[in-house]
Design an enzyme around this catalytic site. Structure first.
Site, mmCIF file in Angstrom:
data_model
loop_
_atom_site.group_PDB
_atom_site.id
_atom_site.type_symbol
_atom_site.label_atom_id
_atom_site.label_comp_id
_atom_site.label_asym_id
_atom_site.label_seq_id
_atom_site.Cartn_x
_atom_site.Cartn_y
_atom_site.Cartn_z
ATOM 1 N N GLY A 47 37.644 43.449 39.338
ATOM 2 C CA GLY A 47 37.782 42.066 38.850
ATOM 3 C C GLY A 47 38.718 41.316 39.088
ATOM 4 O O GLY A 47 39.281 41.564 40.645
ATOM 5 N N GLU A 48 39.619 41.209 37.704
ATOM 6 C CA GLU A 48 40.924 39.810 38.506
ATOM 7 C C GLU A 48 42.167 40.759 37.895
ATOM 8 O O GLU A 48 42.899 40.545 38.517
ATOM 9 C CB GLU A 48 40.452 38.939 37.813
ATOM 10 C CG GLU A 48 41.852 37.734 38.311
ATOM 11 C CD GLU A 48 41.133 36.142 38.026
ATOM 12 O OE1 GLU A 48 41.960 35.975 37.749
ATOM 13 O OE2 GLU A 48 39.782 36.241 38.280
ATOM 14 N N ASP A 82 38.215 38.945 31.712
ATOM 15 C CA ASP A 82 38.398 36.655 31.739
ATOM 16 C C ASP A 82 39.522 37.135 30.173
ATOM 17 O O ASP A 82 40.440 36.021 29.977
ATOM 18 C CB ASP A 82 37.503 36.486 31.072
ATOM 19 C CG ASP A 82 36.029 36.437 32.432
ATOM 20 O OD1 ASP A 82 36.101 36.972 33.338
ATOM 21 O OD2 ASP A 82 34.976 35.506 32.112
#
Length: 384
Positions: free
Chosen positions: A279-280, A20
């Site tokens: 994740g991203e 994030d």
């Protein structure tokens, strides 16, 4: 709004360790360096950000790094500025303080308020991209912005010079050698397969390490310090491995490397033949590396992560030879806990040539679409 364009506030909470915060930092940096906008980044965990961006001093609550104003904040229930900017990015639904929302509503011109959503290849996200939602009590409108893999989405974060930097690095043997030297690892030679490994603790790691150690091809596996520590500790038979620790077992050379800044992590992805990511943020950067990748999806309740994985595999595999697509899907599912990772690895690596060529085509196709920062800039310029 200044003569240079709208000023931006970006709020983020460190939820998934690094992903994030990593996305928020990349976005803020790109808005400033490529678009010339002013940007403030509010983060609740500067220590995590500092691991990704060494320019950050985690002891300072307010600072400027790469021309981005960086502020520590305590989340939606804590402190907030009293002067909202022209564009407000609420990263991943982190929430905004009530006092800040009140200040937004008092501006002469309503800010462009964006909820930056998590990345997904699921088709429904394209139908929701850009939709508006009125605040229940204040004269404010929030827009939902979905990153994605098509022109119907918000696109993916990508700097303008990213491919040029990648290609220069790969064409320069001295740059590659310097990277491995910085990591404290001898550069892979000959037929050695270089693998980067960044995964969650529940990944099917021990069985895969066993398969690598008894396989035919020599493998160098670089693991950032702190990743999969418990699984590695058990497999290596020693206490939590630190950066610099190495173990040779059969055909596998396992190296624990320092946790590096974002730009150096990009180079590690470029230097490796296969990249395991999670994740991203690392997931997107591995796609730009244009090498075969294996995605460890962030675990969610009600098996929601399985839907995300299947949606990506369906989209990514379009145009890929059937045998290679089957191998990719089988290993991806096994790596995420549904199958035999050791057995499915054999089919996956046998399809490496096809997967490598496809990874290059995929990256080029995605690069032909608007990047996330540019898409956000255009979307918000129409609303401020």
């Amino acid at each position: 709004m200044t003569a240079a364009g709208p000023r931006w506030d970006i709020f983020c909470i460190a939820v998934d360790n690094y992903g994030d915060v990593g996305v928020a930092w990349r976005l803020a940096r790109q808005l400033v360096t490529e678009h010339g906008f002013g940007a403030r980044l509010f983060v609740d965990d500067l220590a995590t950000l500092a691991r990704l961006a060494p320019e950050i001093d985690p002891a300072r609550d307010e600072q400027v790094a790469v021309d981005v104003e960086v502020h520590r904040w305590d989340g939606p229930s804590g402190n907030s500025p009293s002067d909202p900017r022209d564009v407000v990015i609420e990263a991943f639904g982190c929430g905004l303080p009530a006092s800040y929302l009140g200040a937004m509503s008092m501006r002469d011109r309503q800010p462009a308020w964006i909820n930056l959503e998590y990345l997904s290849a699921e088709p429904w996200t394209e139908g929701c991209h850009g939709l508006a939602s009125r605040h229940a009590a204040l004269p404010l409108t929030r827009y939902f912005f979905f990153p994605g893999f098509s022109a119907a989405s918000g696109g993916l974060l990508r700097e303008r010079d990213l491919f040029a930097r990648r290609d220069r690095f790969r064409a320069d043997p001295r740059a590659c050698e310097a990277l491995w030297r910085m990591l404290g690892v001898a550069a892979p030679a000959g037929e050695t397969l270089a693998v980067s490994l960044f995964c969650y603790p529940d990944a099917a790691l021990p069985a895969l390490l066993d398969a690598w150690s008894t396989g035919e091809q020599p493998i160098l596996c670089a693991v950032p310090e702190g990743v999969a520590g418990v699984a590695l500790e058990r497999w290596m038979g020693r206490s939590a491995p630190r950066a610099g620790a190495q173990l040779a077992r059969g055909r596998l050379a396992l190296a624990i490397v320092p946790f590096v800044a974002q730009d150096d992590y990009d180079k590690l992805l470029w230097a490796c033949d296969v990249n395991f990511v999670r994740g991203e943020d690392s997931f997107v950067r591995a796609q730009w590396a244009a090498r075969p990748l294996v995605w460890n999806v962030y675990p969610q309740t009600e098996n929601a992560h399985r839907l995300k994985l299947e949606a990506f595999l369906a989209r990514y595999s379009a145009g890929l030879a059937a045998e290679a697509a089957t191998a990719l899907r089988g290993f991806a599912l096994a790596w995420n806990g549904e199958g035999d990772a050791a057995a499915s690895w054999q089919a996956f690596i046998a399809a490496r040539e096809l997967l490598s060529a496809h990874a290059g085509r995929w990256a080029a196709a995605r690069a032909a679409e608007a990047d996330l920062a540019s898409a956000l800039a255009k979307f918000c310029m129409d609303r401020v």
